[in-house]
Design a protein around this motif. Structure first.
Motif, mmCIF file in Angstrom:
data_model
loop_
_atom_site.group_PDB
_atom_site.id
_atom_site.type_symbol
_atom_site.label_atom_id
_atom_site.label_comp_id
_atom_site.label_asym_id
_atom_site.label_seq_id
_atom_site.Cartn_x
_atom_site.Cartn_y
_atom_site.Cartn_z
ATOM 1 N N ASP A 9 -9.275 -0.006 -1.601
ATOM 2 C CA ASP A 9 -7.788 0.771 -0.848
ATOM 3 C C ASP A 9 -8.017 2.550 -0.917
ATOM 4 O O ASP A 9 -6.884 2.563 -0.024
ATOM 5 C CB ASP A 9 -7.147 0.631 -2.353
ATOM 6 C CG ASP A 9 -5.743 1.108 -1.547
ATOM 7 O OD1 ASP A 9 -5.524 0.151 -0.047
ATOM 8 O OD2 ASP A 9 -5.026 1.210 -2.155
ATOM 9 N N CYS A 10 -8.507 3.496 -1.755
ATOM 10 C CA CYS A 10 -8.336 3.962 -1.337
ATOM 11 C C CYS A 10 -8.852 4.541 -0.412
ATOM 12 O O CYS A 10 -8.775 5.895 0.770
ATOM 13 C CB CYS A 10 -8.938 5.552 -2.351
ATOM 14 S SG CYS A 10 -8.137 5.372 -4.001
ATOM 15 N N ILE A 12 -9.988 2.831 2.021
ATOM 16 C CA ILE A 12 -9.486 2.026 3.597
ATOM 17 C C ILE A 12 -7.962 3.375 3.656
ATOM 18 O O ILE A 12 -8.340 3.675 5.792
ATOM 19 C CB ILE A 12 -8.851 0.901 3.381
ATOM 20 C CG1 ILE A 12 -10.038 0.315 3.049
ATOM 21 C CG2 ILE A 12 -7.302 0.945 4.075
ATOM 22 C CD1 ILE A 12 -9.087 -1.564 2.604
ATOM 23 N N LYS A 13 -7.690 4.014 3.069
ATOM 24 C CA LYS A 13 -6.382 4.858 2.965
ATOM 25 C C LYS A 13 -6.838 6.013 3.496
ATOM 26 O O LYS A 13 -6.555 7.054 3.962
ATOM 27 C CB LYS A 13 -5.752 5.372 2.240
ATOM 28 C CG LYS A 13 -4.418 3.906 1.950
ATOM 29 C CD LYS A 13 -4.037 3.543 0.289
ATOM 30 C CE LYS A 13 -2.827 2.256 0.577
ATOM 31 N NZ LYS A 13 -2.120 2.190 -0.892
ATOM 32 N N GLY A 14 -8.462 6.454 3.240
ATOM 33 C CA GLY A 14 -8.850 7.387 3.227
ATOM 34 C C GLY A 14 -8.670 8.462 2.374
ATOM 35 O O GLY A 14 -8.366 10.029 2.573
ATOM 36 N N GLU A 15 -8.587 8.370 1.192
ATOM 37 C CA GLU A 15 -8.104 9.114 0.189
ATOM 38 C C GLU A 15 -9.126 9.252 -0.907
ATOM 39 O O GLU A 15 -9.910 8.041 -1.530
ATOM 40 C CB GLU A 15 -6.985 8.335 -0.732
ATOM 41 C CG GLU A 15 -5.498 8.403 0.279
ATOM 42 C CD GLU A 15 -4.294 7.610 -0.399
ATOM 43 O OE1 GLU A 15 -4.298 7.122 -1.481
ATOM 44 O OE2 GLU A 15 -3.410 7.811 -0.041
#
Length: 181
Positions: A9-10, A12-15
């Motif tokens: 998830d991170c 994908i979000k670039g976090e």
């Protein structure tokens, strides 16, 4: 699985993912495995060789803990100390003396420090042999007789209560740990 989903998830979000991914509920289990050399399809089969349970949420101190900190470390504890606990530690007998337990305590201490614990407490149950108590003392724990009753082991019936300062970890030290989460 949950930590992998969070990392995906991170990504994908670039976090950046959190440094420590702990389960909710305030407790976690750390397990150690070794490959037995056999395969099941594409996967190497693994054997669990160790299991460690610990708290992931720091809790408030109590009078017996404060007295133990004063007696064991010569520190006058502040009222806002936070305490973590090792609930259980087990290494299969044939894998003992390989520093698996020491590495587990280091990881547990790092997680607890990240969660705000100042000290870690436990009950070492070695059935009266003294071997486990001695091992914990070698890695920095001290016997804390004033915590015996609070820890559910009056008169050391179920083991010896012990305490150690939680080791602090910087972000760079976290990144240097070679552990699979």
């Amino acid at each position: 699985l949950a930590s992998k989903a969070m990392r995906l998830d991170c990504a994908i979000k670039g976090e950046e993912p959190p440094v420590v991914l702990c389960p909710s509920g305030g407790r976690a289990v750390l397990e150690a495995y070794v490959s037995d050399g056999k395969r099941i399809g594409f996967f190497k089969r693994k054997k669990r060789i160790a299991r460690f349970g610990f708290t992931t949420n720091a809790g408030p101190s109590a009078l017996p803990v404060d007295e133990s900190i004063r007696d064991c470390f010569g520190i006058n504890p502040s009222s806002n100390l936070r305490i973590g606990a090792i609930i259980f530690m087990f290494v299969e007998p044939e894998f003992r003396s390989r520093r698996i337990g020491e590495l587990a305590v280091e990881i547990i201490s790092a997680v607890q420090a990240y969660q705000g614990s100042d000290f870690t407490i436990l009950v070492a149950d070695d059935k009266g042999s003294g071997k486990l108590v001695s091992w914990y003392e070698k890695i920095g724990f001290k016997q804390a007789p004033k915590m015996q009753e609070m820890m559910g082991s009056p008169n050391a019936k179920y083991g010896v209560s012990m305490i150690a300062p939680t080791i602090g970890f910087s972000r760079s030290r976290w990144e240097s740990l070679r552990i699979k989460w």
